[in-house]
Design a protein around this motif. Structure first.
Motif, short mmCIF file in Angstrom:
data_model
loop_
_atom_site.label_atom_id
_atom_site.label_comp_id
_atom_site.label_asym_id
_atom_site.label_seq_id
_atom_site.Cartn_x
_atom_site.Cartn_y
_atom_site.Cartn_z
N CYS A 142 0.69 -1.67 -0.21
CA CYS A 142 -0.13 -0.37 0.19
C CYS A 142 1.05 1.15 0.20
CB CYS A 142 -1.02 -0.01 1.24
SG CYS A 142 -1.86 1.03 1.89
N LEU A 143 2.06 1.68 1.07
CA LEU A 143 2.40 2.91 1.05
C LEU A 143 3.20 2.96 -0.04
CD1 LEU A 143 3.34 2.43 4.95
CD2 LEU A 143 1.79 4.00 3.43
N PRO A 144 4.86 1.72 -0.47
CA PRO A 144 5.06 2.61 -1.91
C PRO A 144 4.18 2.39 -3.32
CG PRO A 144 5.48 0.08 -0.74
CD PRO A 144 4.89 1.01 -0.13
N ALA A 145 3.14 1.68 -2.91
CA ALA A 145 2.01 1.54 -4.42
C ALA A 145 1.99 3.15 -4.33
CB ALA A 145 1.21 0.95 -4.51
N ILE A 146 1.22 4.18 -3.35
CA ILE A 146 0.76 5.35 -3.25
C ILE A 146 1.82 5.80 -3.97
CG2 ILE A 146 -0.35 6.44 -2.17
CD1 ILE A 146 -2.37 4.76 -0.51
N VAL A 147 2.82 6.36 -3.23
CA VAL A 147 3.56 7.12 -3.44
C VAL A 147 4.33 6.66 -5.39
CG1 VAL A 147 6.02 7.75 -2.89
CG2 VAL A 147 4.88 7.52 -1.01
N ILE A 148 4.45 6.07 -5.41
CA ILE A 148 5.36 5.68 -6.75
C ILE A 148 3.54 6.22 -7.59
CG2 ILE A 148 5.70 3.38 -8.44
CD1 ILE A 148 6.84 2.36 -6.23
N LEU A 149 3.01 6.27 -7.30
CA LEU A 149 1.58 5.74 -8.35
C LEU A 149 1.66 6.99 -8.21
CD1 LEU A 149 -1.05 3.43 -7.86
CD2 LEU A 149 0.44 3.38 -9.86
N SER A 150 1.67 7.70 -7.43
CA SER A 150 1.62 9.78 -7.10
C SER A 150 2.18 10.26 -8.38
CB SER A 150 1.97 9.87 -5.50
OG SER A 150 3.38 9.66 -5.36
N LEU A 151 3.68 9.78 -8.36
CA LEU A 151 4.87 10.30 -8.86
C LEU A 151 4.82 11.17 -10.17
CD1 LEU A 151 7.71 8.53 -7.28
CD2 LEU A 151 7.29 10.48 -6.99
N PRO A 152 4.35 10.12 -11.00
CA PRO A 152 3.95 11.24 -12.54
C PRO A 152 3.15 12.25 -12.52
CG PRO A 152 4.09 8.32 -13.00
CD PRO A 152 3.99 8.83 -11.77
N VAL A 153 1.77 12.29 -11.57
CA VAL A 153 1.06 13.59 -12.11
C VAL A 153 1.76 14.65 -10.83
CG1 VAL A 153 -0.70 14.17 -9.99
CG2 VAL A 153 -0.54 11.74 -11.86
N LEU A 154 2.66 14.50 -10.26
CA LEU A 154 3.46 15.49 -8.80
C LEU A 154 4.73 15.89 -10.11
CD1 LEU A 154 4.35 16.99 -6.47
CD2 LEU A 154 5.81 14.75 -6.10
N ALA A 155 5.12 14.85 -11.17
CA ALA A 155 6.00 15.55 -12.17
C ALA A 155 5.20 16.75 -12.84
CB ALA A 155 7.07 14.25 -12.83
N GLY A 156 4.34 16.05 -13.32
CA GLY A 156 3.73 17.42 -14.08
C GLY A 156 2.78 18.20 -13.81
N LEU A 157 2.78 18.76 -12.49
CA LEU A 157 2.23 19.59 -12.16
C LEU A 157 3.19 20.76 -10.97
CD1 LEU A 157 -0.22 18.09 -9.11
CD2 LEU A 157 -0.64 19.95 -10.92
N LEU A 158 4.02 20.52 -10.72
CA LEU A 158 5.83 20.31 -10.81
C LEU A 158 6.33 21.38 -12.37
CD1 LEU A 158 7.17 18.26 -8.44
CD2 LEU A 158 5.78 20.47 -7.80
N SER A 159 6.11 20.76 -13.15
CA SER A 159 6.20 21.42 -14.67
C SER A 159 5.67 22.80 -14.75
CB SER A 159 6.91 20.67 -14.98
OG SER A 159 7.15 20.83 -16.78
N ALA A 160 3.74 22.16 -13.98
CA ALA A 160 3.20 23.38 -14.55
C ALA A 160 3.58 24.73 -13.83
CB ALA A 160 1.39 22.64 -14.71
N LEU A 161 3.65 24.26 -12.54
CA LEU A 161 3.08 25.17 -10.78
C LEU A 161 5.04 26.32 -11.12
CD1 LEU A 161 1.81 23.52 -8.32
CD2 LEU A 161 0.81 24.52 -10.11
#
Length: 213
Positions: free
Chosen positions: A130-149
């Motif tokens: 559960c814990l690593p899956a949520i973190v790993i699955l969040s990384l592509p969205v985080l990268a896309g958001l940070l690029s926009a922000l």
């Protein structure tokens, strides 16, 4: 012109030099990140059998709905955070409902579960997934958001990054919830929250470096 006035003027500009607003870039970054997240999810995990039937139980449905609402509200707050002088407004007030609802579900599950089953339901059998899956699955969205922000003007880069991580973590937890068979709030109200918090911390660390200007 004073510095604060200049910041507000820049933040009020509707478009970036490339012609897309920060909001539009955030939408594209989120959608693009989610596509990668879903590809990772389908490849490594996949949805549980009988998902639609499981969602007929409100407690199981809440496992997906709560992080989704959290992610969307955090996304709205992240966009406000890169525009100086923009108040948190309604999203800032509404987001508090999510942890309150999760805590209420936890207490309800604790009160209704047989005393001898509470610890087993709390620990479950899938924390190492559960814990690593949520973190790993969040990384592509985080990268896309940070690029926009980066196209905005965040006065507090770490906070903006943390909100981006919170949004990414909430969306990732929503995706992961379709695989997870731990249906008790004694489990997901705690461990999902921890996974999302780790994603927010990753966002804060990345934001402090990438969103500074």
């Amino acid at each position: 012109m004073k510095t604060d006035d200049l910041i507000r003027t820049l933040a009020a500009e509707p478009a970036t030099p490339a012609g897309l607003s920060v909001d539009a870039r955030a939408l594209l970054g989120t959608v693009g990140g989610l596509i990668l997240t879903l590809a990772l999810f389908v490849t490594a995990l996949g949805p549980r059998p009988g998902l639609w039937q499981a969602w007929a139980d409100p407690l199981v449905l809440a496992k997906s709905v709560l992080p989704l609402v959290l992610g969307l509200l955090a996304l709205a707050l992240a966009l406000r955070a890169v525009r100086p002088g923009r108040a948190a407004g309604a999203p800032g007030r509404a987001i508090a409902v999510v942890p309150v609802a999760a805590a209420g579900l936890f207490l309800f599950a604790f009160a209704t579960a047989a005393p001898g089953t509470r610890m087993a339901l709390f620990l479950g059998h899938s924390i190492p997934v559960c814990l690593p899956a949520i973190v790993i699955l969040s990384l592509p969205v985080l990268a896309g958001l940070l690029s926009a922000l980066k196209r905005g003007a965040p006065v507090r880069p770490a906070l903006a990054g943390a909100l981006a991580g919170l949004a990414a973590g909430g969306l990732a937890a929503t995706v992961y919830s379709t695989f997870c068979t731990e249906d008790s709030p004694l489990f997901y109200a705690v461990w999902y929250a921890l996974g999302i918090t780790l994603a927010a911390l990753a966002g804060a660390l990345a934001g402090r470096r990438l969103l500074a200007w």
